[in-house]
Design a protein around this motif. Structure first.
Motif, PDB file in Angstrom:
ATOM      1  N   GLN A 184     -71.115 -32.848 -20.297  1.00 45.35           N
ATOM      2  CA  GLN A 184     -72.130 -33.940 -20.658  1.00 45.35           C
ATOM      3  C   GLN A 184     -71.342 -35.092 -20.788  1.00 45.35           C
ATOM      4  OE1 GLN A 184     -75.370 -33.651 -21.205  1.00 45.35           O
ATOM      5  NE2 GLN A 184     -75.174 -31.440 -20.601  1.00 45.35           N
ATOM      6  N   ASP A 235     -82.721 -32.223 -36.569  1.00 48.61           N
ATOM      7  CA  ASP A 235     -83.369 -31.051 -35.816  1.00 48.61           C
ATOM      8  C   ASP A 235     -84.666 -31.488 -35.134  1.00 48.61           C
ATOM      9  OD1 ASP A 235     -81.574 -29.262 -36.763  1.00 48.61           O
ATOM     10  OD2 ASP A 235     -82.576 -28.788 -38.679  1.00 48.61           O
ATOM     11  N   MET A 238     -83.931 -32.931 -31.619  1.00 46.98           N
ATOM     12  CA  MET A 238     -83.649 -32.082 -30.735  1.00 46.98           C
ATOM     13  C   MET A 238     -84.845 -31.229 -30.403  1.00 46.98           C
ATOM     14  SD  MET A 238     -80.104 -31.880 -30.741  1.00 46.98           S
ATOM     15  CE  MET A 238     -79.239 -30.268 -30.750  1.00 46.98           C
ATOM     16  N   ALA A 239     -85.604 -31.226 -31.295  1.00 47.87           N
ATOM     17  CA  ALA A 239     -86.902 -30.358 -30.692  1.00 47.87           C
ATOM     18  C   ALA A 239     -87.950 -30.938 -29.912  1.00 47.87           C
ATOM     19  CB  ALA A 239     -87.684 -29.767 -32.059  1.00 47.87           C
ATOM     20  N   THR A 240     -87.712 -32.241 -30.169  1.00 47.60           N
ATOM     21  CA  THR A 240     -88.849 -33.130 -29.227  1.00 47.60           C
ATOM     22  C   THR A 240     -88.145 -33.895 -28.059  1.00 47.60           C
ATOM     23  OG1 THR A 240     -88.494 -35.028 -31.028  1.00 47.60           O
ATOM     24  CG2 THR A 240     -90.231 -33.450 -31.462  1.00 47.60           C
ATOM     25  N   CYS A 241     -86.801 -34.020 -28.163  1.00 47.25           N
ATOM     26  CA  CYS A 241     -86.194 -34.615 -26.956  1.00 47.25           C
ATOM     27  C   CYS A 241     -85.468 -33.565 -26.310  1.00 47.25           C
ATOM     28  CB  CYS A 241     -85.498 -35.788 -27.395  1.00 47.25           C
ATOM     29  SG  CYS A 241     -84.745 -36.699 -26.086  1.00 47.25           S
ATOM     30  N   PRO A 242     -85.628 -32.979 -25.349  1.00 39.01           N
ATOM     31  CA  PRO A 242     -84.905 -31.789 -24.354  1.00 39.01           C
ATOM     32  C   PRO A 242     -83.621 -32.775 -23.755  1.00 39.01           C
ATOM     33  CG  PRO A 242     -86.854 -32.490 -23.286  1.00 39.01           C
ATOM     34  CD  PRO A 242     -86.969 -32.971 -24.511  1.00 39.01           C
ATOM     35  N   ARG A 245     -81.092 -32.929 -26.755  1.00 37.16           N
ATOM     36  CA  ARG A 245     -80.595 -31.616 -27.252  1.00 37.16           C
ATOM     37  C   ARG A 245     -79.602 -31.125 -25.966  1.00 37.16           C
ATOM     38  NH1 ARG A 245     -85.117 -29.212 -26.891  1.00 37.16           N
ATOM     39  NH2 ARG A 245     -85.261 -28.401 -24.706  1.00 37.16           N
ATOM     40  N   ASP A 246     -79.788 -31.622 -24.800  1.00 40.70           N
ATOM     41  CA  ASP A 246     -78.709 -31.041 -23.682  1.00 40.70           C
ATOM     42  C   ASP A 246     -77.237 -31.982 -23.886  1.00 40.70           C
ATOM     43  OD1 ASP A 246     -80.468 -29.688 -22.481  1.00 40.70           O
ATOM     44  OD2 ASP A 246     -81.050 -30.961 -20.882  1.00 40.70           O
ATOM     45  N   ASP A 249     -75.489 -30.497 -26.918  1.00 34.68           N
ATOM     46  CA  ASP A 249     -75.200 -29.049 -26.415  1.00 34.68           C
ATOM     47  C   ASP A 249     -73.835 -28.821 -26.554  1.00 34.68           C
ATOM     48  OD1 ASP A 249     -75.559 -26.193 -26.433  1.00 34.68           O
ATOM     49  OD2 ASP A 249     -75.791 -26.193 -24.157  1.00 34.68           O
TER      50      ASP A 249
END
Length: 253
Positions: A184, A235, A238-242, A245-246, A249
């Motif tokens: 990343q 949270d 992270m749930a609404t923006c992949p 989230r990547d 990670d």
């Protein structure tokens, strides 16, 4: 003089970029200012930590080389909303540099130019007294100044409140530094990512030392709706923006 206290010709309150830059200019003009900074050592500030080419030029004119301090190069902008990503080259070379590093460099420069920098001097109040200002400090007594530069940022000081007409006061800011996973950090390197979400936006970019800065602004009512904690807000993102989230990670806080 109509009362006691240490007498100074010029006092600058606040050791952030504005206060330190003013102290540099004043010192070079032979005015020998006293700069009062409330923090005793390096500290973080809620800030995107993005330096445009203009900001770099201003810093260089003051004697501060942001690239030599470890500023991470930024050449492009990515605009992110949900799963959609658009990218474009910036029209100038930018840098990412933490305020912790930048502010200390500016304070060192101010001292080198001839300003007197006093750390741990918290200003409680300012009051006029004849032609002077009396500056009440915690731990350093009263200081009298003929000229006062107020550079305390968002912090109000009793007796010299800021003019806030026309400004917004419904935003909440958050910032955290993290070390992204190797894959990343490679994907983020050279770019600033602006991540849009309902009620606010976040910025993610590299800074010095292989770190990244995640900074965001959110409307107060949105923050309250999401549980009023950093954890619940993150949270939700992270749930609404992949994409975000990547990026996060495997990151180390």
């Amino acid at each position: 003089m109509t009362g006691g206290g240490r007498q100074e010709a010029i006092v600058v309150v606040g050791g952030g970029p504005a206060g330190a830059a003013a102290a540099c200019r004043l010192a070079r003009a032979g005015r020998s200012p006293l700069l009062l900074e409330r923090d005793t050592g390096p500290r973080h500030a809620i800030c995107g930590e993005f330096l445009s080419v203009e900001a770099q030029a201003y810093l260089a004119d003051l004697g501060v080389d942001a690239r030599a301090l470890g500023g991470a190069p930024i050449q492009s902008l990515r605009l992110v909303e949900g799963a959609r990503v658009a990218e474009t080259a910036l029209p100038f070379p930018a840098l990412g540099l933490s305020r912790r590093v930048l502010d200390e460099a500016l304070l060192r420069q101010a001292a080198a130019d001839g300003a007197t920098v006093v750390r741990g001097a918290s200003v409680r109040a300012v009051r006029p007294d004849g032609p002077d200002f009396v500056i009440e400090t915690s731990g350093h007594g009263d200081i009298r100044a003929r000229t006062l530069f107020l550079a305390s940022g968002k912090h109000d000081i009793r007796g010299v409140r800021r003019f806030t007409a026309g400004t917004t006061d419904d935003l909440v800011g958050f910032k955290t530094h993290l070390i992204p996973a190797p894959a990343q950090i490679g994907a983020l390197e050279g770019a600033i990512e602006l991540i849009l979400f309902s009620g606010g936006y976040a910025g993610l970019q590299t800074i010095e030392g292989g770190m990244a800065n995640l900074c965001l602004l959110v409307r107060r009512r949105t923050f309250e709706r999401m549980g009023r904690t950093w954890e619940t807000l993150l949270d939700h993102l992270m749930a609404t923006c992949p994409h975000l989230r990547d990026r996060l990670d495997g990151a180390a806080g």
